[in-house]
Design an enzyme around this catalytic site. Structure first.
Site, PDB file in Angstrom:
ATOM      1  N   SER A 128      51.173  -0.874  65.244  1.00 58.07           N
ATOM      2  CA  SER A 128      49.679  -0.434  65.715  1.00 58.07           C
ATOM      3  C   SER A 128      49.533  -2.252  64.446  1.00 58.07           C
ATOM      4  CB  SER A 128      49.039   0.164  64.777  1.00 58.07           C
ATOM      5  OG  SER A 128      48.883   0.707  63.590  1.00 58.07           O
ATOM      6  N   LYS A 166      44.180  -4.836  57.447  1.00 52.38           N
ATOM      7  CA  LYS A 166      43.948  -4.056  58.645  1.00 52.38           C
ATOM      8  C   LYS A 166      42.555  -2.729  58.542  1.00 52.38           C
ATOM      9  CE  LYS A 166      46.946  -0.838  61.349  1.00 52.38           C
ATOM     10  NZ  LYS A 166      48.414  -0.500  61.536  1.00 52.38           N
ATOM     11  N   SER A 226      54.911   0.369  62.134  1.00 52.81           N
ATOM     12  CA  SER A 226      53.114   0.408  62.238  1.00 52.81           C
ATOM     13  C   SER A 226      53.813  -1.166  62.076  1.00 52.81           C
ATOM     14  CB  SER A 226      52.162   0.926  63.040  1.00 52.81           C
ATOM     15  OG  SER A 226      52.244   1.189  63.768  1.00 52.81           O
TER      16      SER A 226
END
Lengths: 488, 96, 491
Positions: A151, A76, A175
């Protein structure tokens, strides 16, 4: 090759069915082809990946390969990667090339994993739909008109589309779990302090935790073995030994006490999602588990608590982004005040600014007691609820999200609507307990996730419980038709 | 609405965020809604409950030995700097 | 009462001292803390507030803070918390300073000061807490810009906050000097005010004598010398009285002392009240200090200045004043004790020996150090050599007066007392016969004065002493000279 789990890939690489370089090339091809459809990546690190693939092949040839050698992953874009752009999904860091590796990145590099690239995410990890990214929204591989969740939307979409078999991710209010649920993949948020936060760009320090999204619980166990552990560079990192999560995957479930969080089976939960969850629970009953209803009465206050604590911490954590030492700087600032205001005003997106302002407000003179201190007291209550529950049951289960994936643009104009997506996940962050989401069925053709939470440092138990379900069912092996073929 | 324009302006200033005139009512609206949302905490019974700053209770800060292990890497670190001269980060003049 | 009444006005002063702790590495990062390094060469990722970095606490900084707390009789908090003080400034890279707010590491201590007139006063110390220093902004050579150097960012500080117990600039200076001496004794801070390792802010207000409430205070920031502290406070007090007497109100604000103009002026950029939004730093856990930790630090406490001065008075019989001067630094006190010990040949010094040593160390030596702007550690006459000189006074080889000349020569030439006495032939004349002979010659050469003296002009005794001294090149033993001269003049 793309449908194999990490465990399967590891076997096949050892059996020399294909090389790491072949595997890497194949996946890099898929990444490139998937970009226009998914936009799951912000940066693709092709040459670095191939260089590491070569090293991994050499390790296999020399008989020195470890359990994760040569296995591909994506990070990420919140984890700092040395020499590679680390944007956190923001214009503020669009030009930022990190001079160092996050501890998580160092550990997985040391384990021999091959990084394909950095995945897209909501800006500074603030969002539940991956629509706030400076780099454009990520699309759900199951239906490109829908959001993947956030997210960690890019990580979830990449794994769901089998463009990467595993991706690191972070979870502050859900998330990891929520996008895993919306994309039909497995996600784990470990106990607070289990995984180092050093190099993981901070959103809300007392809530952030690094974890991963994978195809299976077995894969998660393999990678978590390398990711977890004490880091002297992180004062909140806990110095407890990391058990071998793979070794206990197959422990028998008989006698498992599963608590059903009553507050989660409320009118907000979509009926067909609830049906999937109940069916999944009956699988557990067949495996010998008992279902017990538990009440966590303070849990409905999780969302307001979170929306005081998280913005407060982020308003302070994001103060370092000021156009002085790195990152976005506005053109021709006329004085210092202008430098700050325009660099930040132009560098940050709307949701980030909204949360910074909320945080600034709740911490400001006259409001601190009423909001911040109050929220921290409610946080104590929520913690007590979890502790009491774990005194009666071994794990807690319930839905991960109130509904399946929604349309891009459907909720982006109403922040409160967006925030309510995290209603079932936030509690675990406030309590610091580990939690997972595993795919457990479909509603209206879209994936549904089952959430499993445990007491502090019960990752082994969670992975074992999840793995048991994945031996009985194959929801976790389903992938969208659009991504089923090898060549995209 | 729970927050007025002046409050929005003063919060934006404290946070060093530029807001256009058009943006002010937008943030006023969303921030007011958030303040309403978090106002739900008022009803919680928290008398005698300690505030919880860290999710894992009972832990204490680790202390490290007083040893210098960092070396000068300013050239590497300053590669990301928007404006540097003679190894100093430049900003518009700071008036004391 | 020691404070002068200012036409019915009383001054109230509180001091905030920021002392840089002399740890090797910074409080939250492992960067070096040395002064004077090239810009940004001692600023690592943590100091630069890069995305993703985290603070880790330096144990030595905590030990030093506890040491200070123990030395001022304060309570050491078993649990203290780091808090973020949020504001924007280019020398503050995180946009917040890690400090301590509600739960400081040290609370409720005191410092006893002695004023010029000898009276004692106890100044309360409200708290002392740990925090990190900010970087520096440089303005020279850049027309429209400032250059930021973050080497200093992250250096550990203790902020020592006094109660508003001081009532005059002199009291403030006495307190400041005492704290300065103490931190150097404890070896937790080098006290270098020019380099900025010991900084003082003064909170000053005035009120009518007898008034219950304090007046509005102004904060004077970053005064970096004892002299300036006194001047700045006096200026500010006069300014405030002026304002109030002409019907105005004192504004609560931050002011800067301008040493060139000798006045304080308002700091425009910090005028707007800063809302610091303090909250506990979530990246750091509460600091727990148990009894074992405190005992460990206690064991490293040196004899404190007050204790040492007490001992000098009670065991060595020195005056309070002399004891105060000699204990103003640990090194000076050690030097003195070494001299006294050598003078006593390794045994306990007698009161005479202690006094002799005190007179010379606090007298000629201190004066010489002052004149050449040297610290005791840079002295050109070490303790052994000074003791050597004093021994020659004690055994009557030279008089005290001659000793002063020997001292000068020792300082400039770097030789031993004996070598100088020998080479310049400065040995005292103690041979009664020789002194009597000199007296006889002087008496014979000055019949007029002799007659005047014998007829009652006693003052002429000094004349004869001077003449004999001159005749003997200053070397006649003064005591013997006195006795013999008296006898001979009497006839």
């Amino acid at each position: 090759m793309h449908t194999f789990t990490l465990a399967e890939l590891a076997k096949k690489l050892r059996a020399k069915e294909f090389s790491v370089t072949e595997l890497t090339n194949s996946l890099l091809g898929r990444v490139a082809a998937s970009q226009p459809k998914l936009n799951a990546f912000i940066t693709v690190t092709e040459s670095e990946a191939l260089a590491r693939a070569k090293t991994a092949d050499e390790a296999f040839a020399a008989g020195k390969a470890g359990p994760l050698t040569g296995l591909p992953l994506a990070h990420k874009d919140i984890f700092c990667t040395k020499g590679v752009r680390t944007s956190c999904g923001s214009r503020m860091l669009d030009n930022f090339v990190s001079p160092y590796d996050a501890t998580v990145v160092e550990k997985l590099d040391a384990a021999g994993m091959v990084t394909l690239g950095k995945t897209n995410m909501d800006e500074f990890a603030m969002g539940s739909s991956n629509e706030t990214s400076f780099y454009g929204p990520v699309r759900n591989p199951w239906d490109s008109k829908l959001v993947p969740g956030g997210s960690s939307g890019g990580s979830a979409a990449a794994v769901a589309a089998r463009v990467a078999p595993v991706a690191t991710a972070t979870d502050t209010g859900g998330s990891i779990r929520q996008p895993a649920s919306l994309c039909g993949v497995t996600g784990i948020k470990p106990t607070y302090g289990r995984v180092s936060r050093y190099g993981m760009i901070a959103f809300a320090s007392s809530l952030d935790q690094g974890g991963l999204i994978s195809i299976s619980a077995e894969d998660a166990a393999m990678v978590l073995n390398a990711m977890a552990g004490f880091d002297p560079r992180d004062s909140t990192s806990v110095d407890t030994p990391v058990p071998d999560y793979v070794a206990t995957l197959n422990a028998p479930l008989a006698g498992l006490k599963i608590g059903l969080i009553q507050e989660f089976f409320d009118k907000g939960l979509s009926a067909d999602v609830e049906k999937c969850i109940r069916e999944a629970l009956s699988v557990y009953e067949k495996l010998g588990a008992t279902l017990i209803e538990v009440k966590l009465p303070s849990l409905p206050l999780s969302v307001p608590t979170y929306y005081v604590v998280a913005p407060a911490e982020c308003s302070s954590n994001l103060a370092r982004f000021d156009g002085v030492r790195y990152g976005y700087r506005c053109q021709d600032p006329k004085d210092l005040l202008d430098l700050y205001k325009r660099s930040r005003g132009e560098g940050f997106g709307a949701e980030v600014k909204r949360r910074i302002m909320t945080g600034t407000y709740v911490l400001s003179a006259g409001y601190y007691d009423a909001y911040y201190l109050k929220a921290q007291r409610v946080r104590q209550l929520i913690n007590q609820d979890f502790r009491r529950a774990f005194g009666e049951v071994d794990v807690l289960m319930g839905p991960t999200a109130p509904d399946v994936a929604f349309a891009i643009g459907a909720k982006s104009s109403d922040p409160i609507q967006m925030y309510l997506n995290d209603i079932y996940t936030i509690g675990a962050n406030l309590a610091g307990v580990p939690a997972m989401s595993i795919p457990c069925g479909f509603a209206r053709g879209l994936p549904v996730g089952l959430q499993i939470a445990g007491p502090h440092f019960a990752e082994a138990k969670l992975l074992n419980v999840a793995h048991a379900f994945q031996k009985e069912t194959d929801w976790h092996r389903r992938l969208p038709d659009a991504f089923a073929k090898e060549m995209l | 609405m729970s927050l007025n324009r002046d409050q929005i302006n003063s919060i934006a200033h404290l946070a060093r965020l530029s807001l256009t005139d058009a943006e002010i009512p937008v943030y006023q609206d969303s921030l007011s809604k958030i303040v309403d949302l978090v106002g739900q905490l008022d009803a919680a019974q928290t008398a005698g409950i300690e505030p919880m700053a860290h999710p894992l209770p009972g832990l204490a800060q680790r202390m490290r030995p007083d040893v210098v292990t960092e070396k000068d890497q300013h050239e590497l670190y300053q590669r990301n700097a928007p404006q540097v001269e003679a190894a100093l980060y430049l900003v518009p003049k700071v008036i004391e | 009462m020691s404070a002068p009444a200012n036409g019915g006005w009383e001054t109230v002063i509180g001091l905030e001292i920021h002392a840089q702790l002399s740890t090797k590495s910074k409080i939250f990062s492992a960067s070096a803390t040395e002064y004077g390094a090239g810009p940004n060469t001692q600023a690592n990722l943590v100091d630069l507030a890069y995305p993703g970095v985290l603070p880790v606490l330096n144990a030595e900084a905590v030990r030093m803070a506890v040491k200070f707390g123990l030395a001022v009789g304060a309570q050491v908090a078993p649990r203290s918390v780091f808090a973020r003080k949020n504001y924007f400034y280019p020398d503050l890279p995180k946009g917040y300073q890690i400090s301590q707010y509600e739960l400081p590491v040290v609370a409720k201590g005191h410092m006893d000061i002695v004023l010029d007139d000898g009276t004692r006063k106890r100044v309360g110390i409200t708290r002392a807490h740990l925090e990190e220093d900010a970087g520096k902004s440089l303005h020279e050579g850049l027309p429209k810009q400032s250059g930021i150097d973050l080497n200093r960012a992250g250096t550990p500080l203790i902020e020592i906050v006094s109660e508003p117990d001081m009532r005059s600039a002199k009291e403030a200076v006495a307190y400041l000097k005492k704290v300065h001496t103490l931190v150097r004794y404890l070896e937790i801070c080098d006290g270098n005010m020019q380099e900025g390792s010991f900084r003082c802010d003064a909170n000053v207000s005035v009120r009518r004598v007898g008034a219950e409430k304090f007046g509005t205070r102004a904060e004077i920031k970053n005064i970096n010398s004892f002299r300036f502290v006194e001047k700045a406070i006096n200026y500010e007090v006069a300014r405030q009285i002026d304002v109030l007497e002409s019907g105005g109100k004192v504004v609560q604000e931050t002011r800067l002392y301008d040493p060139d103009k000798g006045e304080t002026r308002s700091m425009r950029s910090k005028e707007e009240a800063n809302d610091y939004r303090y909250f506990p730093d979530p990246d750091l856990l509460p600091v727990e200090i148990d009894a074992a930790f405190v005992e460990g630090v206690k064991a490293t406490l040196p004899e404190l200045p007050d204790q040492k001065a007490e001992r000098f008075v009670s065991t060595l019989g020195l005056s309070e004043y002399d004891a105060g001067v000699l204990t103003s630094s640990k090194e000076l006190a050690a030097y003195y004790e070494q001299v006294a010990k050598l003078l006593a040949g390794g045994k306990d010094a007698t009161k005479e020996q202690a006094k002799l040593a005190a007179n010379w160390v606090a007298g000629s030596l201190a004066a010489a150090l002052n004149e050449h702007n040297l610290d005791i550690t840079e002295t050109r006459i070490d303790a052994a050599r000074l003791a050597g000189l004093l021994n020659r006074i004690a055994d009557n080889t030279i008089s005290g007066k001659i000793a002063k000349d020997v001292f000068e020569a020792m300082w400039t030439e770097g030789k031993d007392a004996d070598a100088i006495i020998e080479s310049k032939g400065l040995k005292q004349i103690t041979d009664t016969g020789a002194i009597e002979k000199a007296i006889d010659e002087v008496m014979a050469k000055n019949p007029g004065q002799l007659a005047d003296y014998r007829s009652g002009k006693d003052k002429l005794f000094g004349f004869f002493v001077g003449q004999v001294m001159k005749a003997t090149g200053g070397k006649a033993n003064p005591a013997q000279l006195n006795d013999l001269l008296k006898k001979k003049l009497a006839g």
